[in-house]
Design a protein around this motif. Structure first.
Motif, PDB file in Angstrom:
ATOM      1  N   ILE A  15      51.079  57.293  69.425  1.00  0.00           N
ATOM      2  CA  ILE A  15      52.088  57.487  70.461  1.00  0.00           C
ATOM      3  C   ILE A  15      53.321  56.603  70.196  1.00  0.00           C
ATOM      4  O   ILE A  15      53.179  55.459  69.771  1.00  0.00           O
ATOM      5  CB  ILE A  15      51.478  57.224  71.856  1.00  0.00           C
ATOM      6  N   ASP A  16      54.489  57.229  70.351  1.00  0.00           N
ATOM      7  CA  ASP A  16      55.769  56.519  70.238  1.00  0.00           C
ATOM      8  C   ASP A  16      56.165  56.091  68.831  1.00  0.00           C
ATOM      9  O   ASP A  16      57.105  55.321  68.678  1.00  0.00           O
ATOM     10  CB  ASP A  16      55.784  55.258  71.127  1.00  0.00           C
ATOM     11  N   HIS A  17      55.464  56.570  67.821  1.00  0.00           N
ATOM     12  CA  HIS A  17      55.865  56.153  66.480  1.00  0.00           C
ATOM     13  C   HIS A  17      57.058  56.943  65.938  1.00  0.00           C
ATOM     14  O   HIS A  17      57.573  56.627  64.880  1.00  0.00           O
ATOM     15  CB  HIS A  17      54.664  56.196  65.523  1.00  0.00           C
ATOM     16  N   GLY A  18      57.502  57.961  66.728  1.00  0.00           N
ATOM     17  CA  GLY A  18      58.764  58.605  66.362  1.00  0.00           C
ATOM     18  C   GLY A  18      58.664  60.043  65.882  1.00  0.00           C
ATOM     19  O   GLY A  18      59.572  60.544  65.229  1.00  0.00           O
ATOM     20  N   LYS A  19      57.606  60.748  66.275  1.00  0.00           N
ATOM     21  CA  LYS A  19      57.443  62.139  65.858  1.00  0.00           C
ATOM     22  C   LYS A  19      58.590  63.010  66.349  1.00  0.00           C
ATOM     23  O   LYS A  19      59.194  63.751  65.578  1.00  0.00           O
ATOM     24  CB  LYS A  19      56.132  62.720  66.436  1.00  0.00           C
ATOM     25  N   SER A  20      58.856  62.913  67.640  1.00  0.00           N
ATOM     26  CA  SER A  20      59.859  63.815  68.215  1.00  0.00           C
ATOM     27  C   SER A  20      61.242  63.477  67.677  1.00  0.00           C
ATOM     28  O   SER A  20      62.079  64.362  67.502  1.00  0.00           O
ATOM     29  CB  SER A  20      59.839  63.724  69.739  1.00  0.00           C
ATOM     30  N   THR A  21      61.484  62.211  67.427  1.00  0.00           N
ATOM     31  CA  THR A  21      62.785  61.822  66.885  1.00  0.00           C
ATOM     32  C   THR A  21      62.925  62.320  65.446  1.00  0.00           C
ATOM     33  O   THR A  21      63.997  62.772  65.032  1.00  0.00           O
ATOM     34  CB  THR A  21      62.936  60.284  66.955  1.00  0.00           C
ATOM     35  N   LEU A  22      61.836  62.276  64.709  1.00  0.00           N
ATOM     36  CA  LEU A  22      61.867  62.802  63.344  1.00  0.00           C
ATOM     37  C   LEU A  22      62.131  64.321  63.375  1.00  0.00           C
ATOM     38  O   LEU A  22      62.912  64.836  62.565  1.00  0.00           O
ATOM     39  CB  LEU A  22      60.545  62.497  62.631  1.00  0.00           C
ATOM     40  N   ALA A  40      68.442  63.430  72.324  1.00  0.00           N
ATOM     41  CA  ALA A  40      67.245  62.803  71.767  1.00  0.00           C
ATOM     42  C   ALA A  40      66.003  63.590  72.154  1.00  0.00           C
ATOM     43  O   ALA A  40      65.897  64.109  73.263  1.00  0.00           O
ATOM     44  CB  ALA A  40      67.155  61.374  72.243  1.00  0.00           C
ATOM     45  N   GLN A  41      65.040  63.642  71.259  1.00  0.00           N
ATOM     46  CA  GLN A  41      63.772  64.349  71.466  1.00  0.00           C
ATOM     47  C   GLN A  41      63.995  65.740  72.063  1.00  0.00           C
ATOM     48  O   GLN A  41      63.493  66.072  73.136  1.00  0.00           O
ATOM     49  CB  GLN A  41      62.824  63.536  72.373  1.00  0.00           C
ATOM     50  N   ILE A  42      64.742  66.529  71.319  1.00  0.00           N
ATOM     51  CA  ILE A  42      65.165  67.840  71.829  1.00  0.00           C
ATOM     52  C   ILE A  42      63.977  68.754  72.140  1.00  0.00           C
ATOM     53  O   ILE A  42      64.033  69.582  73.030  1.00  0.00           O
ATOM     54  CB  ILE A  42      66.140  68.498  70.833  1.00  0.00           C
ATOM     55  N   ASP A  78      55.764  69.692  66.459  1.00  0.00           N
ATOM     56  CA  ASP A  78      55.775  68.308  66.948  1.00  0.00           C
ATOM     57  C   ASP A  78      54.598  68.180  67.904  1.00  0.00           C
ATOM     58  O   ASP A  78      54.417  69.011  68.793  1.00  0.00           O
ATOM     59  CB  ASP A  78      57.096  68.036  67.682  1.00  0.00           C
ATOM     60  N   THR A  79      53.784  67.174  67.729  1.00  0.00           N
ATOM     61  CA  THR A  79      52.565  67.060  68.540  1.00  0.00           C
ATOM     62  C   THR A  79      52.638  65.843  69.457  1.00  0.00           C
ATOM     63  O   THR A  79      53.408  64.923  69.210  1.00  0.00           O
ATOM     64  CB  THR A  79      51.324  66.907  67.633  1.00  0.00           C
ATOM     65  N   PRO A  80      51.823  65.831  70.510  1.00  0.00           N
ATOM     66  CA  PRO A  80      51.786  64.643  71.374  1.00  0.00           C
ATOM     67  C   PRO A  80      50.924  63.553  70.734  1.00  0.00           C
ATOM     68  O   PRO A  80      50.016  63.848  69.955  1.00  0.00           O
ATOM     69  CB  PRO A  80      51.131  65.142  72.661  1.00  0.00           C
ATOM     70  N   GLY A  81      51.221  62.303  71.085  1.00  0.00           N
ATOM     71  CA  GLY A  81      50.461  61.197  70.515  1.00  0.00           C
ATOM     72  C   GLY A  81      49.364  60.701  71.447  1.00  0.00           C
ATOM     73  O   GLY A  81      48.391  60.094  71.018  1.00  0.00           O
ATOM     74  N   ASN A 132      58.240  55.122  59.341  1.00  0.00           N
ATOM     75  CA  ASN A 132      59.448  55.324  60.155  1.00  0.00           C
ATOM     76  C   ASN A 132      59.965  53.988  60.709  1.00  0.00           C
ATOM     77  O   ASN A 132      59.283  52.972  60.644  1.00  0.00           O
ATOM     78  CB  ASN A 132      59.098  56.291  61.295  1.00  0.00           C
ATOM     79  N   LYS A 133      61.166  54.049  61.226  1.00  0.00           N
ATOM     80  CA  LYS A 133      61.822  52.903  61.893  1.00  0.00           C
ATOM     81  C   LYS A 133      62.107  51.769  60.917  1.00  0.00           C
ATOM     82  O   LYS A 133      62.015  50.587  61.286  1.00  0.00           O
ATOM     83  CB  LYS A 133      60.986  52.377  63.082  1.00  0.00           C
ATOM     84  N   ILE A 134      62.440  52.130  59.668  1.00  0.00           N
ATOM     85  CA  ILE A 134      62.711  51.072  58.694  1.00  0.00           C
ATOM     86  C   ILE A 134      64.034  50.371  58.984  1.00  0.00           C
ATOM     87  O   ILE A 134      64.341  49.356  58.382  1.00  0.00           O
ATOM     88  CB  ILE A 134      62.723  51.617  57.248  1.00  0.00           C
ATOM     89  N   ASP A 135      64.795  50.932  59.935  1.00  0.00           N
ATOM     90  CA  ASP A 135      66.050  50.264  60.305  1.00  0.00           C
ATOM     91  C   ASP A 135      65.816  49.013  61.136  1.00  0.00           C
ATOM     92  O   ASP A 135      66.685  48.164  61.254  1.00  0.00           O
ATOM     93  CB  ASP A 135      66.923  51.254  61.097  1.00  0.00           C
ATOM     94  N   LEU A 136      64.643  48.885  61.725  1.00  0.00           N
ATOM     95  CA  LEU A 136      64.407  47.746  62.624  1.00  0.00           C
ATOM     96  C   LEU A 136      64.191  46.463  61.828  1.00  0.00           C
ATOM     97  O   LEU A 136      63.547  46.486  60.778  1.00  0.00           O
ATOM     98  CB  LEU A 136      63.199  48.010  63.519  1.00  0.00           C
TER      99      LEU A 136
HETATM  100  N1  GTP Z   1      64.933  51.941  65.811  1.00  0.00           N
HETATM  101  C1  GTP Z   1      64.313  53.112  65.683  1.00  0.00           C
HETATM  102  N2  GTP Z   1      63.766  53.680  66.779  1.00  0.00           N
HETATM  103  C2  GTP Z   1      63.144  54.868  66.627  1.00  0.00           C
HETATM  104  C3  GTP Z   1      63.061  55.513  65.388  1.00  0.00           C
HETATM  105  N3  GTP Z   1      62.381  56.670  65.578  1.00  0.00           N
HETATM  106  C4  GTP Z   1      62.065  56.745  66.905  1.00  0.00           C
HETATM  107  N4  GTP Z   1      62.526  55.646  67.539  1.00  0.00           N
HETATM  108  C5  GTP Z   1      62.388  55.336  68.956  1.00  0.00           C
HETATM  109  O1  GTP Z   1      61.010  55.223  69.289  1.00  0.00           O
HETATM  110  C6  GTP Z   1      60.740  55.748  70.581  1.00  0.00           C
HETATM  111  C7  GTP Z   1      59.663  56.810  70.529  1.00  0.00           C
HETATM  112  O2  GTP Z   1      60.168  57.927  69.820  1.00  0.00           O
HETATM  113  P1  GTP Z   1      59.591  59.394  70.006  1.00  0.00           P
HETATM  114  O3  GTP Z   1      60.262  60.240  68.976  1.00  0.00           O
HETATM  115  O4  GTP Z   1      59.648  59.835  71.412  1.00  0.00           O
HETATM  116  O5  GTP Z   1      58.079  59.118  69.612  1.00  0.00           O
HETATM  117  P2  GTP Z   1      56.868  60.144  69.622  1.00  0.00           P
HETATM  118  O6  GTP Z   1      56.008  59.770  68.504  1.00  0.00           O
HETATM  119  O7  GTP Z   1      57.375  61.539  69.668  1.00  0.00           O
HETATM  120  O8  GTP Z   1      56.148  59.779  70.982  1.00  0.00           O
HETATM  121  P3  GTP Z   1      54.997  60.635  71.762  1.00  0.00           P
HETATM  122  O9  GTP Z   1      55.372  62.061  71.637  1.00  0.00           O
HETATM  123  O10 GTP Z   1      55.027  60.146  73.158  1.00  0.00           O
HETATM  124  O11 GTP Z   1      53.720  60.305  71.086  1.00  0.00           O
HETATM  125  C8  GTP Z   1      62.069  56.262  71.101  1.00  0.00           C
HETATM  126  O12 GTP Z   1      62.640  55.261  71.902  1.00  0.00           O
HETATM  127  C9  GTP Z   1      62.896  56.466  69.836  1.00  0.00           C
HETATM  128  O13 GTP Z   1      64.282  56.319  70.073  1.00  0.00           O
HETATM  129  C10 GTP Z   1      63.660  54.871  64.259  1.00  0.00           C
HETATM  130  O14 GTP Z   1      63.640  55.328  63.120  1.00  0.00           O
HETATM  131  N5  GTP Z   1      64.250  53.676  64.472  1.00  0.00           N
END
Ligand code: GTP
Ligand code: SF4
Ligand code: MG
Lengths: 598, 378
Positions: A15-22, A40-42, A78-81, A132-136
């Motif tokens: 959960i929250d690792h960034g699937k929907s954002t990817l 975001a997360q269209i 895109d799947t739920p976490g 993911n999130k290598i920018d952090l």
């Molecule tokens: N800094 C940073 N934040 C990211 C990145 N990708 C996603 N996020 C943030 O991480 C959070 C979770 O992103 P989601 O795409 O909703 O994650 P998810 O895996 O779809 O979450 P679930 O569907 O709830 O499991 C959001 O606040 C995004 O903005 C990234 O590459 N860098």
């Protein structure tokens, strides 16, 4: 389209690792959504998803993707976490040939990473790890990659490093998908076999089936047979999610899209069923799915002032959109007629309750959730019981069995001691420890399900400074020394408040519960006695003193509106109560059983 | 032809010091603000009188503390209001005052303008309780002010008292009531101390620096007031009000019967032509709005007839006489016994309400638990 140019894959992760954002980035790169439409997360298009910032329902989408001068068709899901929605992941994986396993570079492998990765492996899918999130600034991409290799045994050869937020690495990822994920197999000329991997209800079109064509070709106007249900339909519309529904004439083997066939209700389709041609049916159906298991049950009763009919209509309406909860009429002595509902988990239960209120405008009194127990009667018959109120007389019971789960916890190694302590409090049994790295471990435990249902996750978070994650699955039943704890109000047992718990915990549980209940119930004109009992033995008691005074001292010209509104609020509050005997019990009190133990 | 307006409320938003429990709109007295305020009040009054006939038979000047105004400005205001009295009526003209703000000059000004009733904020006769309430006067000053009023010919007096004060006992409450009765007022208001949102008193309680009086003691004090004042010839007629028969506050009765009235001044509410309105609770903003020829209103509310009827029921339940069934039926076309049948059945069974041919009213126990009952009427 040339099948070698098609890629079907799911995006899976903790959960929250960034699937929907990817998914956003892939959509954006394909040009499927313009800059203007981009938010975001269209794919999280339900209100609740946007509000809670999580994905609840898997979304499939088809895009045309340019890669090194060639155009490919990507069907991505895109799947739920969240653990409650595991079954959505399973369904999605069965419709794919590959998966992107996303891992947050600041978090590394987490419990649902493990669970979802195993699910993908179990479906024989090709997996591309995506860090993911290598920018952090706190990202540790190399460590995450090592963990994937080490813990999951997935080769890190093709691992991709991306920032779904900034878009870094997306081009390479697309190239990797083209190169390493296989194109679909299957023969467009063979008899039709299409898997229904999801369904959704639409007010205008009726049921929309999400399908993945495995063999043959699905055409508009075709007469099809749902093999499981043995019912035939005429295909009135076929199309793809781009991400808007876009009609097309045919879907050939390897393609993913949707099917509309004037199907009235979600109950008429089984997700996992196979669609075939009615005149030239396939020899066999596809393997299909296990139906989702209802893990927790609770009762919904119409709140004071709401009618039973309104509740029934609302549940029926919701079930058009969500076939994954069950409901059946139920009668409580204390609360009258209502419904016993089954859910995939607590989050799912919350969501259904919230949708009932928000989308259907029905407020309900909800009882505390319970797991399913097995009861072996003296005559040898086995029964399933989802609430303490339904337990047969203890004299008839030979044995009570509770569900067991296997839990995997990933945590910093220095929290092991805390976790062992927590596990002991919750009757957990240790199974094994695996080191992911010198600092992080994967612990396996068995727990009685009812011990971890409510607040275990919050506890875990707090004793691991927020780092611990968990995943679980039910593995069976075990005989256990369980008792029924009754709660009596003014001497009368209230069925909706009784609960099943382990004998060793009953007294403590009863005492804590009464203390909390005392706080929830307002003072009345008379004294209220609260008691907890096992059988005829009272194990705890509390009382609520009567109140003497509730009167607004001043009400002159300038106060009228405000005072009236305060009284209206008081009246609204009453709506959320249930009157048992002559005691008004607020909705929250029925849920109080859930609150943390300590 | 519009019917004349019969009732007037004027809000004077100044106090010498601000009391911790008070949630009326008021600011510390500043002499430079007086003339602009009085100008604005008179302008607002003129605007109303241009629009419709004003023929007041009850006037109430409250606040705040109207008697903080200098005698000349006070007189300028009151005289202008008095001009709209109904010459044919027995007029009730009340001004609120605090002990120690009422000087002989001010009392004389009141009398000259036709004021015939003074409501005095005595609150308590115990120095310790006055301190908890942030009241700056000494107990003796109440008697002095009463004497001064009587000397000026202001003979109709009402005293405000507060019970449920932290640290107050049943005995000290009885002493305050006795001290008040010794001054022989025709009317008393006894309020249970309320912790209003946003007041310093509530902040002190929430910070744990003040322990509210327990419920049981407060209930006992309330019942004691009902008994002691009835025995002294001033029976209760409203949840917080007691008077010699015939000396009830006619102006306030209008609020409880949900009748129209005009409200002037910052934060004042009014109820005209079925519209309830409220002016801005800010003196500078009020003055500026009126000066600019605009409206000082910040809220307006029109209720559908059924909700208005419910509101009336809620208000009339405050009266010991309760809801007058015949009058209610005339106004709203429904017998309250039918309209509220479920609520009435429930609360009569619980002993909180009684119904007879004439009315629907709270019982004595019901008065202690009025909110529980009223919540089912709104
Ligand atoms: N800094 C940073 N934040 C990211 C990145 N990708 C996603 N996020 C943030 O991480 C959070 C979770 O992103 P989601 O795409 O909703 O994650 P998810 O895996 O779809 O979450 P679930 O569907 O709830 O499991 C959001 O606040 C995004 O903005 C990234 O590459 N860098
Ligand atoms: S004197 Fe009256 S109006 Fe002024 S602050 Fe005190 S209680 Fe409020
Ligand atoms: Mg998501």
């Amino acid at each position: 389209m040339d099948r070698s140019k098609i890629r079907n894959f799911s995006i899976i992760a903790h959960i929250d690792h960034g699937k929907s954002t990817l998914a956003d980035r892939l959509l954006q790169r394909s040009g499927a959504v313009s800059e203007r439409e981009l938010k975001a997360q269209i794919l999280d298009d339900m209100d609740l998803e946007r509000e809670r910032g999580i994905t609840i329902k898997a979304s499939a989408v088809t895009v045309d993707m340019e890669c090194d001068g060639e155009t490919y068709m990507f069907n991505l899901i895109d799947t739920p976490g969240h653990v409650d929605f595991h079954y959505e992941v399973d369904r999605a994986l069965a419709a794919c040939d590959g998966a992107l396993l996303v891992v947050d570079a600041t978090q590394g492998v987490q419990a649902q990473t493990v669970a979802n990765a195993y699910a993908a492996v179990g479906n024989n899918l090709e997996i591309i790890p995506v860090i993911n999130k290598i920018d952090l600034p706190s990202a540790a991409p190399e460590d995450a990659a090592l963990e994937i290799e080490h813990v999951l045994g997935i080769s890190a050869d093709h691992v991709q490093f991306v920032s779904a937020k900034s878009g870094v690495g997306i081009d390479d990822l697309v190239r990797a998908i083209v190169k390493h994920l296989p194109p679909p197999k299957g023969d467009p000329a063979a008899p039709l076999q299409a898997l229904i991997f999801d369904s959704e209800y639409n007010d205008y079109r009726g049921v929309i089936c999400y399908v993945r064509v495995m063999n043959g070709t699905l055409r508009k106007g075709q007469k099809v047979l749902l093999m499981g249900r043995q019912r035939t339909y005429l295909v009135t519309e076929l199309g793809k999610f781009r991400p808007q529904m876009t009609p097309c004439e045919a879907l050939a083997a390897g393609e993913t899209g949707y099917l509309v066939a004037s199907i009235k209700s979600l109950q008429d389709v089984t997700v996992g069923d196979t669609v075939t041609d009615a005149l030239h049916p396939a020899a066999a159906a596809l393997p299909g799915y296990q139906p989702p298991q209802h893990m927790v049950f609770c009762d919904f009763y119409p709140a004071t002032g709401e009618s039973f009919d309104a509740l029934r209509d609302a549940l029926q309406r919701l079930s058009l959109n969500d076939a994954s909860f069950s409901f059946a009429p139920q009668h409580s002595e204390a609360l009258g007629p209502g419904y016993r509902c089954g859910f995939l988990g607590l989050l799912h239960m919350d969501i259904v309750q919230e949708r009932l209120e928000r989308e259907c405008g029905v407020s309900v009194v909800q009882t505390a959730p319970s797991v399913t127990y097995e009861v072996v009667l003296r005559d040898g018959t086995l029964r399933h019981v989802e609430s303490a109120g339904d337990l047969p007389d203890m004299g008839h019971i030979e044995e009570l069995r509770e569900p067991l789960i296997e839990m995997q916890v990933i945590t910093p190694a220095d929290s092991i001691g805390n976790i062992m302590q927590l596990a002991e409090q919750r009757r957990g049994e240790y199974r094994k420890t695996e080191y992911l790295s010198p600092q992080r471990v994967l612990l396996t435990y068995e727990f009685p399900f009812n011990e971890i249902l409510y607040d275990f996750y919050d506890k875990l978070k707090s004793i691991t400074r927020g780092y611990g994650t968990m995943d679980y699955r039910v593995i069976g039943y075990r005989a256990s020394d369980l008792v029924k704890l009754d709660i009596l109000i003014n001497g009368k047992p209230v069925d909706a408040l009784s609960l099943i718990c382990h004998r060793s915990k009953a007294e403590h549980r009863g005492r804590r519960f009464l203390i909390k209940l005392r706080k929830e119930i307002d003072r009345h004109q008379f004294e209220i006695r609260l008691q907890a009992a096992i059988g005829s033995k009272i194990i705890a008691a509390e009382s609520i003193k009567p109140f003497r005074k509730d009167v607004t001292a001043k009400c002159y010209g300038g106060d009228v509106t405000r005072k009236r509104k305060l009284l209206e609020k008081q009246k609204e509050g009453k709506k959320r109560m249930k009157t048992v005997g002559s005691v008004d019990i607020p909705q929250k009190a029925f849920m109080t059983v859930l609150e943390p133990e300590d | 032809m519009t019917t004349p307006v019969r009732a007037l409320y004027v809000h004077v938003p100044f106090c010498r010091t601000l009391c911790g429990y008070c949630d009326f709109y008021s600011t510390r007295f500043r002499s430079d603000r007086v003339a602009p305020l009085v100008d604005a009040l008179l302008a607002e009054l003129r605007r109303w009188s241009d629009a419709r006939p004003l023929r007041f038979d009850t006037l109430f000047v409250g606040g705040g503390t109207p008697t903080t105004l200098p005698a000349d400005e006070l007189e300028r205001l009151l005289a202008a209001l008095a001009a709209f009295r109904d010459p044919a009526a027995d007029v009730e003209f009340t001004v609120e005052a605090n002990p120690a703000t009422l000087t002989p000059a001010r009392a004389a000004a009141l009398a000259r303008c036709g004021v015939n009733r003074v409501s005095l904020g005595a609150q308590s006769f115990e120095p310790r309780e006055l301190r908890v309430l942030d009241r700056r006067h000494r107990p003796e000053q109440v008697a002095e002010t009463v004497a001064l009023c009587r000397a000026a010919g202001l003979t109709r007096l009402s005293l405000d008292l507060i019970f449920g004060v932290p640290g107050q006992t049943c005995e000290s409450w009885a002493r305050s009531l006795a001290a008040a009765l010794a001054l022989d007022p025709e009317h008393l208001s006894c309020y249970g101390l309320t912790y209003e949102e946003g007041t310093p008193l509530t902040a002190r309680r929430d910070a744990g620096r003040l322990r509210p009086l327990d419920d049981d003691t407060e209930a006992e004090q309330y019942e004691y007031a009902m008994d002691a004042l009835a025995a002294a010839g001033r029976p209760q007629y409203e949840l917080s009000n007691y008077a010699r028969p015939g000396r009830e506050c006619r102006h306030n009765l209008r609020y409880w019967h949900n009748e129209p009235y005009l409200g002037l001044g910052p934060s004042a509410a009014g109820f005209i032509d079925e519209v309830r309105y409220k002016n801005v609770a800010d003196t500078a903003a009020y003055v500026a709005a009126i000066r600019a020829g605009g409206s000082a209103r910040v809220e307006e509310e029109t209720l559908p007839p059924e909700r208005r009827a419910r509101e009336t029921a809620m208000l009339e339940l405050r009266l010991v006489a309760g809801i007058d069934r015949r009058r209610f039926a005339e106004r709203y076309g429904a017998d309250p016994a039918d309209l509220f049948a479920t609520a009435i059945a429930r609360h009569t069974a619980a002993g909180l309400l009684e119904v007879d041919e004439r009315g629907v009213r709270l019982t004595r126990t019901g008065r202690l638990l009025a909110n529980r009952v009223m919540a089912d009427f709104v």
